[in-house]
Design a protein around this motif. Structure first.
Motif, mmCIF file in Angstrom:
data_model
loop_
_atom_site.group_PDB
_atom_site.id
_atom_site.type_symbol
_atom_site.label_atom_id
_atom_site.label_comp_id
_atom_site.label_asym_id
_atom_site.label_seq_id
_atom_site.Cartn_x
_atom_site.Cartn_y
_atom_site.Cartn_z
ATOM 1 N N THR A 137 12.946 -8.083 0.410
ATOM 2 C CA THR A 137 14.339 -7.459 -0.405
ATOM 3 C C THR A 137 14.575 -9.068 -1.728
ATOM 4 O O THR A 137 14.574 -9.201 -2.659
ATOM 5 N N GLY A 138 13.008 -9.662 -1.455
ATOM 6 C CA GLY A 138 12.895 -10.438 -2.795
ATOM 7 C C GLY A 138 10.892 -10.130 -3.618
ATOM 8 O O GLY A 138 10.990 -8.977 -3.501
ATOM 9 N N SER A 139 10.411 -11.334 -3.734
ATOM 10 C CA SER A 139 9.484 -10.949 -4.596
ATOM 11 C C SER A 139 9.019 -10.886 -3.475
ATOM 12 O O SER A 139 8.191 -12.055 -2.709
ATOM 13 N N VAL A 140 7.298 -10.855 -3.920
ATOM 14 C CA VAL A 140 6.324 -10.831 -3.074
ATOM 15 C C VAL A 140 4.793 -11.893 -3.692
ATOM 16 O O VAL A 140 4.281 -11.006 -4.901
ATOM 17 N N ALA A 141 4.682 -12.863 -3.596
ATOM 18 C CA ALA A 141 3.633 -13.632 -4.672
ATOM 19 C C ALA A 141 2.300 -13.392 -4.719
ATOM 20 O O ALA A 141 1.247 -12.908 -4.286
ATOM 21 N N SER A 142 1.997 -13.922 -5.282
ATOM 22 C CA SER A 142 0.307 -13.932 -6.150
ATOM 23 C C SER A 142 -0.320 -14.593 -4.954
ATOM 24 O O SER A 142 -0.025 -15.837 -4.680
ATOM 25 N N GLY A 143 -1.357 -13.731 -3.900
ATOM 26 C CA GLY A 143 -1.972 -14.149 -3.065
ATOM 27 C C GLY A 143 -0.896 -13.680 -1.358
ATOM 28 O O GLY A 143 -1.738 -14.401 -0.062
ATOM 29 N N ALA A 144 -0.161 -13.361 -1.752
ATOM 30 C CA ALA A 144 0.156 -12.503 -0.380
ATOM 31 C C ALA A 144 -0.111 -11.409 -0.070
ATOM 32 O O ALA A 144 -0.436 -10.699 -0.803
ATOM 33 N N GLU A 145 0.290 -10.955 1.448
ATOM 34 C CA GLU A 145 -0.159 -9.517 1.473
ATOM 35 C C GLU A 145 0.782 -9.353 2.615
ATOM 36 O O GLU A 145 1.563 -9.687 3.690
ATOM 37 N N LEU A 146 0.818 -7.721 2.262
ATOM 38 C CA LEU A 146 2.116 -6.779 3.280
ATOM 39 C C LEU A 146 0.986 -5.486 4.140
ATOM 40 O O LEU A 146 0.336 -4.838 2.943
ATOM 41 N N GLY A 205 1.571 -9.817 -5.137
ATOM 42 C CA GLY A 205 0.417 -9.927 -4.408
ATOM 43 C C GLY A 205 -0.283 -8.371 -4.052
ATOM 44 O O GLY A 205 -0.216 -7.594 -4.786
ATOM 45 N N ARG A 206 -0.730 -8.016 -2.206
ATOM 46 C CA ARG A 206 -1.216 -6.745 -2.537
ATOM 47 C C ARG A 206 -0.532 -6.313 -1.397
ATOM 48 O O ARG A 206 0.410 -6.677 -0.240
ATOM 49 N N ALA A 207 -0.200 -5.231 -1.100
ATOM 50 C CA ALA A 207 0.518 -3.588 -0.424
ATOM 51 C C ALA A 207 -0.726 -3.196 -0.367
ATOM 52 O O ALA A 207 -1.296 -2.479 -0.883
ATOM 53 N N LEU A 219 -2.971 -5.855 -5.936
ATOM 54 C CA LEU A 219 -3.833 -4.971 -5.136
ATOM 55 C C LEU A 219 -3.205 -3.732 -4.419
ATOM 56 O O LEU A 219 -2.597 -3.909 -3.617
ATOM 57 N N LEU A 220 -3.624 -2.135 -4.198
ATOM 58 C CA LEU A 220 -2.580 -1.163 -3.778
ATOM 59 C C LEU A 220 -3.765 -0.602 -2.520
ATOM 60 O O LEU A 220 -4.741 -0.159 -3.295
ATOM 61 N N ALA A 221 -2.943 -0.534 -1.522
ATOM 62 C CA ALA A 221 -4.112 0.127 -0.656
ATOM 63 C C ALA A 221 -3.167 1.307 0.022
ATOM 64 O O ALA A 221 -1.607 1.358 0.793
ATOM 65 N N GLY A 235 -6.377 3.371 3.586
ATOM 66 C CA GLY A 235 -7.956 3.229 3.131
ATOM 67 C C GLY A 235 -8.302 3.076 2.005
ATOM 68 O O GLY A 235 -9.380 2.772 1.901
ATOM 69 N N PHE A 236 -7.426 3.663 0.833
ATOM 70 C CA PHE A 236 -8.217 4.076 -0.667
ATOM 71 C C PHE A 236 -6.903 3.205 -1.350
ATOM 72 O O PHE A 236 -6.111 2.917 -1.016
ATOM 73 N N TYR A 237 -7.899 2.871 -1.973
ATOM 74 C CA TYR A 237 -7.290 1.580 -2.534
ATOM 75 C C TYR A 237 -7.074 0.991 -4.375
ATOM 76 O O TYR A 237 -8.029 2.046 -4.668
ATOM 77 N N MET A 238 -6.267 0.704 -4.598
ATOM 78 C CA MET A 238 -6.512 0.086 -6.256
ATOM 79 C C MET A 238 -6.043 -1.785 -6.266
ATOM 80 O O MET A 238 -5.335 -1.953 -5.990
ATOM 81 N N ILE A 239 -7.499 -1.945 -7.510
ATOM 82 C CA ILE A 239 -6.991 -2.765 -7.961
ATOM 83 C C ILE A 239 -6.164 -3.014 -9.281
ATOM 84 O O ILE A 239 -6.120 -1.970 -9.879
ATOM 85 N N ALA A 240 -5.635 -4.552 -9.618
ATOM 86 C CA ALA A 240 -4.598 -4.304 -10.391
ATOM 87 C C ALA A 240 -5.219 -3.956 -12.435
ATOM 88 O O ALA A 240 -4.945 -3.095 -12.446
ATOM 89 N N GLU A 241 -6.483 -3.848 -12.270
ATOM 90 C CA GLU A 241 -7.426 -3.746 -13.315
ATOM 91 C C GLU A 241 -7.340 -2.331 -14.019
ATOM 92 O O GLU A 241 -7.456 -1.822 -14.606
ATOM 93 N N GLU A 242 -7.174 -1.771 -12.978
ATOM 94 C CA GLU A 242 -6.990 -0.007 -12.343
ATOM 95 C C GLU A 242 -5.950 0.404 -12.711
ATOM 96 O O GLU A 242 -5.406 1.811 -12.460
#
Length: 249
Positions: free
Chosen positions: A166-175, A189-191, A212-214, A217-224
């Motif tokens: 329900t809140g935010s996910v900081a940079s460097g955190a991971e779900l 962060g990463r999901a 990062l989003l994945a 097993g398939f992922y996409m980084i911020a620049e994409e």
């Protein structure tokens, strides 16, 4: 003369109670890398990916799937060393045989390290074979709901369903979720969703700023991620083995 037996006589020593054996479960989230020929070009692509997502492979167990290469492909003999030099930790190799001449000097992993602790496992006592063989009713997947922000450096793993923040996910955190991921604040962060083979999982974000989003097993980084979607309400889904991010209505 009367025979005397000391207390140390093993014949009369009290029976020792068998020590209870304890065991704990340990689950692993492993990435699967699937090299393709030509391997030198594939390594160049890997180097480019590592440069764009520094630290992505750090500490992550990797399974190397050689199903897309043949035993005669150039560069296969040194591939394991090439990956080790890049800091990639392999816990398993599949899709190939140790009998391949090019793999004769490879070290085939036999031990899984770096897992995440889970619950206690009880040994079966072997007294009721019928009970042991009876089917176990599947458990309903439960969502993990977090009514708080996820701080940098935190890693939240829930492989039995969705994760809702329900809140935010900081940079460097991971779900890391077996199902979908819902973030009602900013995702910085990463999901990682759909772990364990759920390509239909999605990632829903109120404010898209992901590192990062994945999915499966398939992922996409911020620049994409399309710049027009930055800080917007968006969803990520898998479309023909590619992570796609679209704006939510």
């Amino acid at each position: 003369m009367t025979d005397q037996t000391t207390s140390a006589d093993p014949v009369h020593a009290p029976a020792r109670t068998p020590m209870r054996i304890r065991a704990r479960g340990r689950s692993f989230l492993a990435l699967v890398l699937s090299p393709e020929a030509p391997l030198d070009h594939w390594l160049e692509g890997l180097d480019n990916q590592i440069a764009r997502s520094v630290g992505f492979f750090a500490g992550r167990p990797v399974i190397l799937d050689l199903g897309l290469v043949s035993q005669d492909d150039a560069g296969l003999e040194t591939l394991q060393a090439d990956l080790t030099e890049r800091g990639i930790h392999m816990i398993g190799i599949e899709g190939a045989s140790p009998d391949w001449p090019a793999l004769a000097h490879w070290v085939w992993p036999a031990v899984l390290d770096g897992g995440r602790a889970s619950g206690t496992i009880d040994f079966p006592d072997g007294q009721d074979d019928e009970l042991a063989a009876s089917p176990v009713a599947p458990q309903r997947a439960e969502s993990l709901i977090l009514d708080r922000a996820i701080r940098s450096g935190q890693s939240i793993m829930h492989l039995d369903g969705d994760i809702v923040v329900t809140g935010s996910v900081a940079s460097g955190a991971e779900l890391i979720a077996g199902g979908s991921i819902h973030v009602y604040g900013a995702l910085r962060g990463r999901a990682i969703a759909g772990v364990g083979g759920q390509p239909g999982a999605r990632i829903f974000v109120a404010r898209m700023q992901a590192e990062l989003l994945a999915i499966d097993g398939f992922y996409m980084i911020a620049e994409e991620i399309d710049a027009d979607l930055h800080d917007q309400s968006a969803q990520a889904l898998l479309n023909e083995d590619r992570v796609t991010v679209t704006k939510l209505p």
